[in-house]
Design a protein around this motif. Structure first.
Motif, PDB file in Angstrom:
ATOM      1  N   LEU A   1      41.274  77.471  96.288  1.00 18.81           N
ATOM      2  CA  LEU A   1      41.834  78.686  96.883  1.00 18.81           C
ATOM      3  C   LEU A   1      42.552  78.380  98.196  1.00 18.81           C
ATOM      4  O   LEU A   1      43.582  78.990  98.504  1.00 18.81           O
ATOM      5  CB  LEU A   1      40.730  79.708  97.122  1.00 18.81           C
ATOM      6  CG  LEU A   1      40.117  80.300  95.871  1.00 18.81           C
ATOM      7  CD1 LEU A   1      38.931  81.162  96.221  1.00 18.81           C
ATOM      8  CD2 LEU A   1      41.142  81.097  95.115  1.00 18.81           C
TER       9      LEU A   1
ATOM     10  N   LEU B   1      46.167  87.467  96.771  1.00 21.29           N
ATOM     11  CA  LEU B   1      45.221  87.380  95.647  1.00 21.29           C
ATOM     12  C   LEU B   1      44.239  86.233  95.861  1.00 21.29           C
ATOM     13  O   LEU B   1      43.036  86.380  95.598  1.00 21.29           O
ATOM     14  CB  LEU B   1      45.980  87.207  94.336  1.00 21.29           C
ATOM     15  CG  LEU B   1      46.718  88.455  93.847  1.00 21.29           C
ATOM     16  CD1 LEU B   1      47.467  88.151  92.573  1.00 21.29           C
ATOM     17  CD2 LEU B   1      45.761  89.591  93.614  1.00 21.29           C
ATOM     18  N   ALA B   2      44.734  85.095  96.352  1.00 18.24           N
ATOM     19  CA  ALA B   2      43.821  83.971  96.607  1.00 18.24           C
ATOM     20  C   ALA B   2      42.790  84.345  97.658  1.00 18.24           C
ATOM     21  O   ALA B   2      41.595  84.037  97.529  1.00 18.24           O
ATOM     22  CB  ALA B   2      44.615  82.739  97.049  1.00 18.24           C
TER      23      ALA B   2
ATOM     24  N   VAL C   1      40.092  86.613  96.136  1.00 16.08           N
ATOM     25  CA  VAL C   1      39.065  85.864  95.405  1.00 16.08           C
ATOM     26  C   VAL C   1      38.099  85.198  96.377  1.00 16.08           C
ATOM     27  O   VAL C   1      36.881  85.172  96.173  1.00 16.08           O
ATOM     28  CB  VAL C   1      39.730  84.824  94.475  1.00 16.08           C
ATOM     29  CG1 VAL C   1      38.685  83.991  93.775  1.00 16.08           C
ATOM     30  CG2 VAL C   1      40.595  85.521  93.460  1.00 16.08           C
TER      31      VAL C   1
ATOM     32  N   ILE D   1      35.668  87.787  97.602  1.00 13.65           N
ATOM     33  CA  ILE D   1      34.627  88.088  96.612  1.00 13.65           C
ATOM     34  C   ILE D   1      33.618  86.952  96.556  1.00 13.65           C
ATOM     35  O   ILE D   1      32.409  87.181  96.450  1.00 13.65           O
ATOM     36  CB  ILE D   1      35.270  88.358  95.242  1.00 13.65           C
ATOM     37  CG1 ILE D   1      36.111  89.624  95.314  1.00 13.65           C
ATOM     38  CG2 ILE D   1      34.224  88.496  94.154  1.00 13.65           C
ATOM     39  CD1 ILE D   1      36.962  89.867  94.107  1.00 13.65           C
ATOM     40  N   ALA D   2      34.109  85.700  96.672  1.00 15.58           N
ATOM     41  CA  ALA D   2      33.184  84.566  96.673  1.00 15.58           C
ATOM     42  C   ALA D   2      32.312  84.561  97.909  1.00 15.58           C
ATOM     43  O   ALA D   2      31.224  83.986  97.902  1.00 15.58           O
ATOM     44  CB  ALA D   2      33.977  83.264  96.584  1.00 15.58           C
TER      45      ALA D   2
ATOM     46  N   THR E   1      32.368  91.911  98.032  1.00 15.95           N
ATOM     47  CA  THR E   1      32.941  92.306  96.744  1.00 15.95           C
ATOM     48  C   THR E   1      33.879  93.499  96.882  1.00 15.95           C
ATOM     49  O   THR E   1      35.011  93.479  96.388  1.00 15.95           O
ATOM     50  CB  THR E   1      31.810  92.658  95.777  1.00 15.95           C
ATOM     51  OG1 THR E   1      30.774  91.701  95.941  1.00 15.95           O
ATOM     52  CG2 THR E   1      32.301  92.642  94.359  1.00 15.95           C
TER      53      THR E   1
ATOM     54  N   GLY F   1      37.027  92.712  98.734  1.00 14.35           N
ATOM     55  CA  GLY F   1      37.914  91.909  97.905  1.00 14.35           C
ATOM     56  C   GLY F   1      38.699  92.747  96.916  1.00 14.35           C
ATOM     57  O   GLY F   1      39.910  92.575  96.759  1.00 14.35           O
TER      58      GLY F   1
END
Lengths: 102, 175
Positions: free
Chosen positions: B9, B38-39, B42, B45-46, B50, B53
């Motif tokens: 990412l 978008l990266a 993610v 979220i990681a 959540t 994200g």
């Protein structure tokens, strides 16, 4: 879930922020300068999320929520200004908009 | 988060962030910016954020980027190949951003920044936990945000609408 050092996340955030600063300085197209601002806002968001994750606190995520809201408002008003400028001056190059320069 | 995911990412977001500032066509800049966002979503979220994200994908990659694309196409700028700044400007921009990133990284390498990982509750990053914060501790800021959005809507409409009697100089013959 803490295998990534905090320093790396903040370093990535700093690098993206610096790229945004470079775009702001180099590009003369107002729209691309605007995109560079969004890039810088996203870099700061990443720093907030990384620190919130490390501290186990939700406050950083709430701040990111507010940053997104302000960015949406800023984009709406800023793009309105760009449309207005283009309608009057037929240009989106910052070098051509020197009316206020002494 | 696995190390390979972070590296993947980070590379994507850095390369596409560079794409934003080196592409000449504004549409390509915008698509690179969407890839960066978008990266980062993610990555959020990681990092157990959540809700934030997904909001990033919906609000940023969805709404704001479509607004940009709409303006680019409205102003007919998609084929623009104008000058992108003088050589001196590029030189000083590179120097300034390199100095900035060097300073920030040197700050990060100081030992006092080692924050201890304290762990997180089970509800961390969920919609419930975020709403709990929003409607208790940050209630006034939340309400102020709604006023800000209202002001932004009114301001955008007032800025972008044509004054009565004013004609767009490019389309003078159109009604």
């Amino acid at each position: 879930m803490s295998s990534i050092p905090l320093t790396w996340l903040l370093g990535l955030s700093a690098a993206i922020f610096a790229i945004g600063v470079a775009g702001m300085i180099m590009r003369r197209n107002i729209l691309v300068m605007f995109m560079s601002i969004e890039l810088m806002l996203n870099a700061v968001n990443l720093a907030f999320i990384a620190l919130a994750h490390r501290l186990g606190s939700m406050d950083g995520q709430v701040i990111v929520f507010f940053v997104m809201t302000v960015a949406a408002a800023e984009a709406a008003v800023g793009l309105g200004i760009i449309i207005s400028i283009f309608r009057n001056r037929e240009t989106v190059q910052a070098d051509d908009l020197t009316l206020l320069r002494w | 988060m696995a190390l390979w995911l972070f590296v993947f990412l980070a590379v994507i977001s850095l390369v596409s962030a560079l794409g934003v500032i080196v592409q000449r066509n504004p549409v390509h800049c915008l698509l690179a910016l969407v890839l960066t966002i978008l990266a980062l979503a993610v990555l959020f979220i990681a990092l157990d954020a959540t809700v934030v994200g997904f909001l990033q994908i919906i609000v940023y990659a969805g709404a704001i980027m479509v607004l940009f694309l709409f303006v680019i196409w409205l102003l007919n700028l998609q084929a623009e190949t104008g000058p992108t700044g003088s050589l001196a400007l590029k030189f000083f921009g590179t120097i300034a951003s390199a100095a900035l990133v060097a300073e920030l990284w040197s700050f990060l390498l100081r030992p006092h920044l080692k924050v201890k990982y304290v762990g997180e509750s089970a509800s961390y990053g969920t919609l419930g936990a975020l709403s709990q914060k929003l409607f208790t501790d940050y209630l006034i800021a939340f309400e102020a945000t709604s006023i800000l959005l209202l002001a932004a809507i009114v301001g955008a409409v007032a800025l972008a609408r044509r004054a009565p009697g004013q004609r767009d100089s490019r389309q003078g013959s159109l009604p």
